[in-house]
Scaffold this motif. Sequence first.
Motif, PDB file in Angstrom:
ATOM      1  N   ALA A  92       0.831  -1.210   0.000  1.00 23.81           N
ATOM      2  CA  ALA A  92       0.000   0.000   0.000  1.00 23.81           C
ATOM      3  C   ALA A  92       0.862   1.256   0.000  1.00 23.81           C
ATOM      4  N   VAL A  93       1.953   1.240   0.747  1.00 24.95           N
ATOM      5  CA  VAL A  93       2.848   2.405   0.791  1.00 24.95           C
ATOM      6  C   VAL A  93       3.509   2.616  -0.570  1.00 24.95           C
ATOM      7  N   ARG A  94       3.946   1.525  -1.210  1.00 22.32           N
ATOM      8  CA  ARG A  94       4.544   1.656  -2.534  1.00 22.32           C
ATOM      9  C   ARG A  94       3.525   2.146  -3.563  1.00 22.32           C
ATOM     10  N   SER A  95       2.278   1.703  -3.441  1.00 22.40           N
ATOM     11  CA  SER A  95       1.236   2.184  -4.348  1.00 22.40           C
ATOM     12  C   SER A  95       1.002   3.681  -4.157  1.00 22.40           C
ATOM     13  N   CYS A  96       0.973   4.133  -2.919  1.00 24.53           N
ATOM     14  CA  CYS A  96       0.816   5.573  -2.657  1.00 24.53           C
ATOM     15  C   CYS A  96       2.004   6.357  -3.187  1.00 24.53           C
ATOM     16  N   LEU A  97       3.202   5.810  -3.037  1.00 26.84           N
ATOM     17  CA  LEU A  97       4.395   6.473  -3.561  1.00 26.84           C
ATOM     18  C   LEU A  97       4.342   6.571  -5.081  1.00 26.84           C
ATOM     19  N   TYR A  98       3.918   5.502  -5.757  1.00 30.61           N
ATOM     20  CA  TYR A  98       3.795   5.550  -7.213  1.00 30.61           C
ATOM     21  C   TYR A  98       2.727   6.542  -7.648  1.00 30.61           C
ATOM     22  N   PHE A  99       1.653   6.663  -6.873  1.00 32.42           N
ATOM     23  CA  PHE A  99       0.619   7.638  -7.202  1.00 32.42           C
ATOM     24  C   PHE A  99       1.167   9.059  -7.084  1.00 32.42           C
ATOM     25  N   VAL A 100       1.910   9.330  -6.023  1.00 34.64           N
ATOM     26  CA  VAL A 100       2.495  10.664  -5.853  1.00 34.64           C
ATOM     27  C   VAL A 100       3.499  10.950  -6.966  1.00 34.64           C
ATOM     28  N   LEU A 101       4.307   9.956  -7.323  1.00 36.07           N
ATOM     29  CA  LEU A 101       5.266  10.149  -8.418  1.00 36.07           C
ATOM     30  C   LEU A 101       4.548  10.390  -9.747  1.00 36.07           C
ATOM     31  N   SER A 102       3.436   9.725  -9.970  1.00 37.48           N
ATOM     32  CA  SER A 102       2.697   9.970 -11.208  1.00 37.48           C
ATOM     33  C   SER A 102       2.075  11.362 -11.202  1.00 37.48           C
ATOM     34  N   CYS A 103       1.637  11.847 -10.028  1.00 36.37           N
ATOM     35  CA  CYS A 103       1.134  13.224  -9.938  1.00 36.37           C
ATOM     36  C   CYS A 103       2.230  14.221 -10.296  1.00 36.37           C
ATOM     37  N   LEU A 104       3.425  14.001  -9.776  1.00 35.70           N
ATOM     38  CA  LEU A 104       4.532  14.894 -10.090  1.00 35.70           C
ATOM     39  C   LEU A 104       4.912  14.808 -11.568  1.00 35.70           C
ATOM     40  N   PHE A 105       4.870  13.609 -12.137  1.00 39.26           N
ATOM     41  CA  PHE A 105       5.172  13.443 -13.555  1.00 39.26           C
ATOM     42  C   PHE A 105       4.149  14.181 -14.419  1.00 39.26           C
ATOM     43  N   PHE A 106       2.867  14.015 -14.127  1.00 31.86           N
ATOM     44  CA  PHE A 106       1.839  14.708 -14.903  1.00 31.86           C
ATOM     45  C   PHE A 106       1.936  16.215 -14.714  1.00 31.86           C
ATOM     46  N   SER A 142      -3.869  11.653 -12.821  1.00 30.34           N
ATOM     47  CA  SER A 142      -3.346  10.465 -12.145  1.00 30.34           C
ATOM     48  C   SER A 142      -4.463   9.573 -11.636  1.00 30.34           C
ATOM     49  N   CYS A 143      -5.545  10.186 -11.163  1.00 37.06           N
ATOM     50  CA  CYS A 143      -6.673   9.377 -10.703  1.00 37.06           C
ATOM     51  C   CYS A 143      -7.310   8.611 -11.850  1.00 37.06           C
ATOM     52  N   PHE A 144      -7.341   9.211 -13.034  1.00 39.49           N
ATOM     53  CA  PHE A 144      -7.945   8.531 -14.172  1.00 39.49           C
ATOM     54  C   PHE A 144      -7.036   7.448 -14.751  1.00 39.49           C
ATOM     55  N   THR A 145      -5.736   7.572 -14.606  1.00 35.90           N
ATOM     56  CA  THR A 145      -4.832   6.622 -15.242  1.00 35.90           C
ATOM     57  C   THR A 145      -4.118   5.717 -14.244  1.00 35.90           C
ATOM     58  N   THR A 146      -3.418   6.274 -13.305  1.00 37.57           N
ATOM     59  CA  THR A 146      -2.527   5.493 -12.453  1.00 37.57           C
ATOM     60  C   THR A 146      -3.264   4.648 -11.430  1.00 37.57           C
ATOM     61  N   VAL A 147      -4.370   5.153 -10.890  1.00 42.20           N
ATOM     62  CA  VAL A 147      -5.081   4.386  -9.860  1.00 42.20           C
ATOM     63  C   VAL A 147      -5.608   3.079 -10.431  1.00 42.20           C
ATOM     64  N   ARG A 148      -6.150   3.134 -11.627  1.00 45.47           N
ATOM     65  CA  ARG A 148      -6.657   1.901 -12.250  1.00 45.47           C
ATOM     66  C   ARG A 148      -5.522   0.911 -12.507  1.00 45.47           C
ATOM     67  N   CYS A 149      -4.389   1.408 -12.975  1.00 44.31           N
ATOM     68  CA  CYS A 149      -3.250   0.518 -13.218  1.00 44.31           C
ATOM     69  C   CYS A 149      -2.705  -0.051 -11.918  1.00 44.31           C
ATOM     70  N   LEU A 150      -2.689   0.753 -10.864  1.00 46.58           N
ATOM     71  CA  LEU A 150      -2.236   0.244  -9.574  1.00 46.58           C
ATOM     72  C   LEU A 150      -3.190  -0.812  -9.030  1.00 46.58           C
ATOM     73  N   CYS A 151      -4.481  -0.644  -9.264  1.00 49.96           N
ATOM     74  CA  CYS A 151      -5.444  -1.636  -8.798  1.00 49.96           C
ATOM     75  C   CYS A 151      -5.301  -2.953  -9.554  1.00 49.96           C
ATOM     76  N   VAL A 152      -5.046  -2.887 -10.839  1.00 48.57           N
ATOM     77  CA  VAL A 152      -4.980  -4.101 -11.647  1.00 48.57           C
ATOM     78  C   VAL A 152      -3.597  -4.741 -11.578  1.00 48.57           C
ATOM     79  N   LEU A 153      -2.545  -3.949 -11.763  1.00 46.34           N
ATOM     80  CA  LEU A 153      -1.195  -4.498 -11.863  1.00 46.34           C
ATOM     81  C   LEU A 153      -0.440  -4.543 -10.541  1.00 46.34           C
ATOM     82  N   GLY A 154      -0.811  -3.682  -9.602  1.00 42.98           N
ATOM     83  CA  GLY A 154      -0.081  -3.607  -8.350  1.00 42.98           C
ATOM     84  C   GLY A 154       1.166  -2.758  -8.503  1.00 42.98           C
ATOM     85  N   PRO A 155       1.924  -2.584  -7.424  1.00 39.75           N
ATOM     86  CA  PRO A 155       3.119  -1.727  -7.476  1.00 39.75           C
ATOM     87  C   PRO A 155       4.379  -2.458  -7.914  1.00 39.75           C
TER      88      PRO A 155
END
Length: 148
Positions: free
Chosen positions: A80-94, A120-133
């Motif tokens: 869960a922590v890695r998923s949150c970190l990837y979400f924050v990194l995707s926000c910074l990337f976008f 990020s909510c439209f793209t990364t969250v779905r990928c994190l839910c399906v693929l994981g971190p």
Amino acid sequence: MREHEIKGMVSAHTIIASSIFIATVMPLFFVEHFSVYGTHLTWLYSVSGSVAVVNIIIFWLLGISPPTKKHTLGYKVSRAVRSCLYFVLSCLFFHLVVVLYGAPLLESALETFSLAVLLSCFTTVRCLCVLGPNVQTWIRVFSRDGWV
């Protein structure tokens, strides 16, 4: 694909689309003098939050995410922590991409970052839910030939 998988995907996408519509209309009832132009940040936050929450709930209820190999609490927390970190990194990337395409950096940084959170909510969250971190899985799915 089997018939029940198609029905599940259709119902999941219908629920996600209706949550976007409800999140768009909901601020009308709770925010005085609401308009998308005047209070656009409220609109961005309501849509981003509802999309993220509904995606996580739907993928959790349907069991689409890959099964975890370890059932320990520490493994689940680190995932869960890695998923949150990837979400924050995707926000910074976008945010970086939007700024490079000409969005104002200092004058309206909050609006620009809010747009990055919405993307990020439209793209990364779905990928994190399906693929994981798992970075190797992401590379395998999104690379050109499907392998590294």
